[in-house]
Motif scaffolding. Sequence first.
Motif, PDB file in Angstrom:
ATOM      1  N   TYR A  17     -26.035   9.114 -28.280  1.00 39.76           N
ATOM      2  CA  TYR A  17     -26.131  10.399 -28.983  1.00 39.76           C
ATOM      3  C   TYR A  17     -24.998  10.928 -29.680  1.00 39.76           C
ATOM      4  O   TYR A  17     -24.898  11.163 -30.762  1.00 39.76           O
ATOM      5  N   GLN A  18     -23.915  10.676 -28.893  1.00 37.78           N
ATOM      6  CA  GLN A  18     -22.463  11.137 -29.591  1.00 37.78           C
ATOM      7  C   GLN A  18     -22.114  10.223 -30.698  1.00 37.78           C
ATOM      8  O   GLN A  18     -21.503  10.526 -31.786  1.00 37.78           O
ATOM      9  N   ARG A  19     -22.364   8.895 -30.377  1.00 39.21           N
ATOM     10  CA  ARG A  19     -21.972   7.967 -31.663  1.00 39.21           C
ATOM     11  C   ARG A  19     -22.701   8.019 -32.792  1.00 39.21           C
ATOM     12  O   ARG A  19     -22.114   7.807 -33.835  1.00 39.21           O
ATOM     13  N   ILE A  20     -23.834   8.260 -32.646  1.00 36.13           N
ATOM     14  CA  ILE A  20     -24.763   8.435 -33.944  1.00 36.13           C
ATOM     15  C   ILE A  20     -24.252   9.869 -34.681  1.00 36.13           C
ATOM     16  O   ILE A  20     -24.149   9.598 -36.016  1.00 36.13           O
ATOM     17  N   LEU A  21     -24.010  10.675 -33.801  1.00 32.16           N
ATOM     18  CA  LEU A  21     -23.214  12.046 -34.754  1.00 32.16           C
ATOM     19  C   LEU A  21     -21.923  11.666 -35.270  1.00 32.16           C
ATOM     20  O   LEU A  21     -21.736  12.070 -36.322  1.00 32.16           O
ATOM     21  N   GLU A  22     -21.198  10.912 -34.465  1.00 29.85           N
ATOM     22  CA  GLU A  22     -19.890  10.680 -34.962  1.00 29.85           C
ATOM     23  C   GLU A  22     -20.000   9.741 -36.195  1.00 29.85           C
ATOM     24  O   GLU A  22     -19.179   9.936 -37.146  1.00 29.85           O
ATOM     25  N   GLY A  23     -20.980   8.833 -36.215  1.00 25.54           N
ATOM     26  CA  GLY A  23     -21.024   7.930 -37.344  1.00 25.54           C
ATOM     27  C   GLY A  23     -21.702   8.797 -38.687  1.00 25.54           C
ATOM     28  O   GLY A  23     -21.157   8.638 -39.802  1.00 25.54           O
ATOM     29  N   LEU A  24     -22.536   9.881 -38.393  1.00 26.55           N
ATOM     30  CA  LEU A  24     -23.106  10.416 -39.539  1.00 26.55           C
ATOM     31  C   LEU A  24     -21.861  11.418 -39.928  1.00 26.55           C
ATOM     32  O   LEU A  24     -21.569  11.515 -41.148  1.00 26.55           O
ATOM     33  N   PHE A  25     -21.630  12.213 -39.191  1.00 24.86           N
ATOM     34  CA  PHE A  25     -20.245  12.943 -39.598  1.00 24.86           C
ATOM     35  C   PHE A  25     -19.065  12.388 -40.089  1.00 24.86           C
ATOM     36  O   PHE A  25     -18.161  12.728 -40.732  1.00 24.86           O
ATOM     37  N   GLY A  26     -18.805  11.074 -39.685  1.00 29.20           N
ATOM     38  CA  GLY A  26     -17.453  10.224 -40.199  1.00 29.20           C
ATOM     39  C   GLY A  26     -17.912   9.320 -41.355  1.00 29.20           C
ATOM     40  O   GLY A  26     -17.140   8.603 -41.772  1.00 29.20           O
ATOM     41  N   ARG A  27     -19.243   9.547 -41.808  1.00 26.03           N
ATOM     42  CA  ARG A  27     -19.797   8.896 -43.015  1.00 26.03           C
ATOM     43  C   ARG A  27     -19.925   7.138 -42.772  1.00 26.03           C
ATOM     44  O   ARG A  27     -20.232   6.693 -43.800  1.00 26.03           O
ATOM     45  N   THR A  28     -19.919   6.830 -41.683  1.00 23.55           N
ATOM     46  CA  THR A  28     -20.217   5.427 -41.472  1.00 23.55           C
ATOM     47  C   THR A  28     -21.718   5.294 -41.621  1.00 23.55           C
ATOM     48  O   THR A  28     -22.068   4.106 -41.776  1.00 23.55           O
ATOM     49  N   LEU A  29     -22.601   6.336 -41.404  1.00 20.73           N
ATOM     50  CA  LEU A  29     -23.934   6.485 -41.480  1.00 20.73           C
ATOM     51  C   LEU A  29     -24.137   7.455 -42.722  1.00 20.73           C
ATOM     52  O   LEU A  29     -24.158   8.553 -42.326  1.00 20.73           O
ATOM     53  N   PRO A  30     -24.090   6.838 -43.814  1.00 18.50           N
ATOM     54  CA  PRO A  30     -24.386   7.896 -44.750  1.00 18.50           C
ATOM     55  C   PRO A  30     -25.548   8.976 -44.545  1.00 18.50           C
ATOM     56  O   PRO A  30     -26.629   8.395 -44.049  1.00 18.50           O
ATOM     57  N   ALA A  31     -25.214  10.088 -44.995  1.00 19.48           N
ATOM     58  CA  ALA A  31     -26.455  10.974 -44.886  1.00 19.48           C
ATOM     59  C   ALA A  31     -27.508  10.442 -46.025  1.00 19.48           C
ATOM     60  O   ALA A  31     -27.411  10.150 -46.675  1.00 19.48           O
ATOM     61  N   GLY A  32     -28.671  10.468 -45.361  1.00 19.95           N
ATOM     62  CA  GLY A  32     -29.970  10.107 -46.059  1.00 19.95           C
ATOM     63  C   GLY A  32     -30.165   8.581 -46.118  1.00 19.95           C
ATOM     64  O   GLY A  32     -31.209   8.061 -46.736  1.00 19.95           O
ATOM     65  N   ASP A  39     -29.717  -2.521 -36.610  1.00 17.69           N
ATOM     66  CA  ASP A  39     -28.465  -2.097 -37.365  1.00 17.69           C
ATOM     67  C   ASP A  39     -27.941  -1.086 -36.466  1.00 17.69           C
ATOM     68  O   ASP A  39     -26.707  -1.055 -36.110  1.00 17.69           O
ATOM     69  N   LEU A  40     -28.634  -0.114 -35.887  1.00 21.10           N
ATOM     70  CA  LEU A  40     -27.907   1.004 -35.223  1.00 21.10           C
ATOM     71  C   LEU A  40     -27.478   0.317 -33.903  1.00 21.10           C
ATOM     72  O   LEU A  40     -26.615   0.901 -33.186  1.00 21.10           O
ATOM     73  N   VAL A  41     -28.397  -0.713 -33.324  1.00 19.37           N
ATOM     74  CA  VAL A  41     -27.820  -1.175 -31.776  1.00 19.37           C
ATOM     75  C   VAL A  41     -26.430  -1.705 -32.084  1.00 19.37           C
ATOM     76  O   VAL A  41     -25.663  -1.578 -31.135  1.00 19.37           O
ATOM     77  N   LYS A  42     -26.243  -2.449 -33.193  1.00 10.39           N
ATOM     78  CA  LYS A  42     -25.001  -3.018 -33.522  1.00 10.39           C
ATOM     79  C   LYS A  42     -23.686  -2.109 -33.752  1.00 10.39           C
ATOM     80  O   LYS A  42     -22.673  -2.223 -33.450  1.00 10.39           O
ATOM     81  N   LEU A  43     -24.282  -0.969 -34.486  1.00  6.14           N
ATOM     82  CA  LEU A  43     -23.195  -0.053 -34.765  1.00  6.14           C
ATOM     83  C   LEU A  43     -22.865   0.865 -33.750  1.00  6.14           C
ATOM     84  O   LEU A  43     -21.584   1.279 -33.745  1.00  6.14           O
ATOM     85  N   VAL A  44     -23.916   1.161 -32.978  1.00 10.12           N
ATOM     86  CA  VAL A  44     -23.469   2.384 -31.969  1.00 10.12           C
ATOM     87  C   VAL A  44     -23.042   1.312 -30.588  1.00 10.12           C
ATOM     88  O   VAL A  44     -22.359   1.991 -29.709  1.00 10.12           O
ATOM     89  N   GLY A  45     -23.460   0.286 -30.527  1.00 11.72           N
ATOM     90  CA  GLY A  45     -23.055  -0.756 -29.334  1.00 11.72           C
ATOM     91  C   GLY A  45     -23.579  -0.227 -28.190  1.00 11.72           C
ATOM     92  O   GLY A  45     -23.116  -0.265 -26.768  1.00 11.72           O
ATOM     93  N   VAL A  46     -24.829   0.173 -28.264  1.00 13.96           N
ATOM     94  CA  VAL A  46     -25.649   0.671 -26.701  1.00 13.96           C
ATOM     95  C   VAL A  46     -27.204  -0.232 -26.922  1.00 13.96           C
ATOM     96  O   VAL A  46     -27.658  -0.312 -28.017  1.00 13.96           O
ATOM     97  N   PRO A  47     -27.423  -0.704 -25.748  1.00 16.53           N
ATOM     98  CA  PRO A  47     -28.938  -1.115 -25.750  1.00 16.53           C
ATOM     99  C   PRO A  47     -29.973  -0.015 -26.308  1.00 16.53           C
ATOM    100  O   PRO A  47     -29.931   0.836 -26.528  1.00 16.53           O
ATOM    101  N   VAL A  48     -31.264  -1.172 -26.363  1.00 14.37           N
ATOM    102  CA  VAL A  48     -32.192  -0.621 -27.290  1.00 14.37           C
ATOM    103  C   VAL A  48     -32.951   0.786 -26.600  1.00 14.37           C
ATOM    104  O   VAL A  48     -33.169   1.716 -27.115  1.00 14.37           O
ATOM    105  N   ALA A  49     -33.139   0.588 -25.447  1.00 12.98           N
ATOM    106  CA  ALA A  49     -33.605   1.742 -24.521  1.00 12.98           C
ATOM    107  C   ALA A  49     -33.072   3.032 -24.517  1.00 12.98           C
ATOM    108  O   ALA A  49     -33.430   4.007 -25.029  1.00 12.98           O
ATOM    109  N   PRO A  50     -31.781   3.084 -24.319  1.00 18.13           N
ATOM    110  CA  PRO A  50     -30.791   4.430 -24.283  1.00 18.13           C
ATOM    111  C   PRO A  50     -30.844   4.939 -25.919  1.00 18.13           C
ATOM    112  O   PRO A  50     -30.787   6.069 -26.131  1.00 18.13           O
TER     113      PRO A  50
END
Length: 222
Positions: A17-32, A39-50
């Motif tokens: 949750y925190q890493r996705i927000l950091e990516g969104l607000f840090g622009r590594t995950l562009p809004a929209g 792709d998110l599993v690789k970017l966030v570095g967390v397994p699929v279930a969590p």
Amino acid sequence: MDRETDGATLSLSEVAYQRILEGLFGRTLPAGAFVSQNDLVKLVGVPVAPLRDALRVLQTEGLLTIHPRSGIRFMKADFEFARNTYQFRGILERPAVRVFAELSEPALIESLIARHDRAIAALEHGGFTAEVAREVVAIDAVLHFEIIASLGNPLIESTYRRVHNYLQLIRLDRTLTAPIVLRTLREHLALLDACKRRDADAAETALQAHFSNALQRTLGIF
């Protein structure tokens, strides 16, 4: 987030949750952006279930939409989203600022005023630097969270954290300038002056004016 018996799974969900927000607000995950789960599993570095747990929470909070077997679409703020966010913010903060004005510790108010004064002095003497920009963002968050905290209601505080995420999303395309920052800080000081005088009516009026001006700045009217 759903409470599970497996503490490790819960922890990983919160990390995701925190890493996705950091990516969104840090622009590594562009809004929209539209991205796949892989792709998110690789970017966030967390397994699929969590990761899925975190995505469900973020979808509930309105920051993304999950398209089954297709991908995840992240929210991009628009006029209506900004207007609704500031309206909701006002509903939460208007009663809170009255309590803050009447009951907050004088030392807290003085410390907030002093911090604003230092930021204004740094801006006027050293110009609009990255350090000043970071401090202004921090000051804004501290002031408004202190106002909300004066209600002593954890449910409202939790809701306001969601509103704060919306504000960060809205501000992604905003360009800060010295004049905008000075206006914001001086609007804060008008609010804090009313609180120092224990004038709840004036504090609420100052807050409403600040939100109205902030929304106009966000929409590029100023």
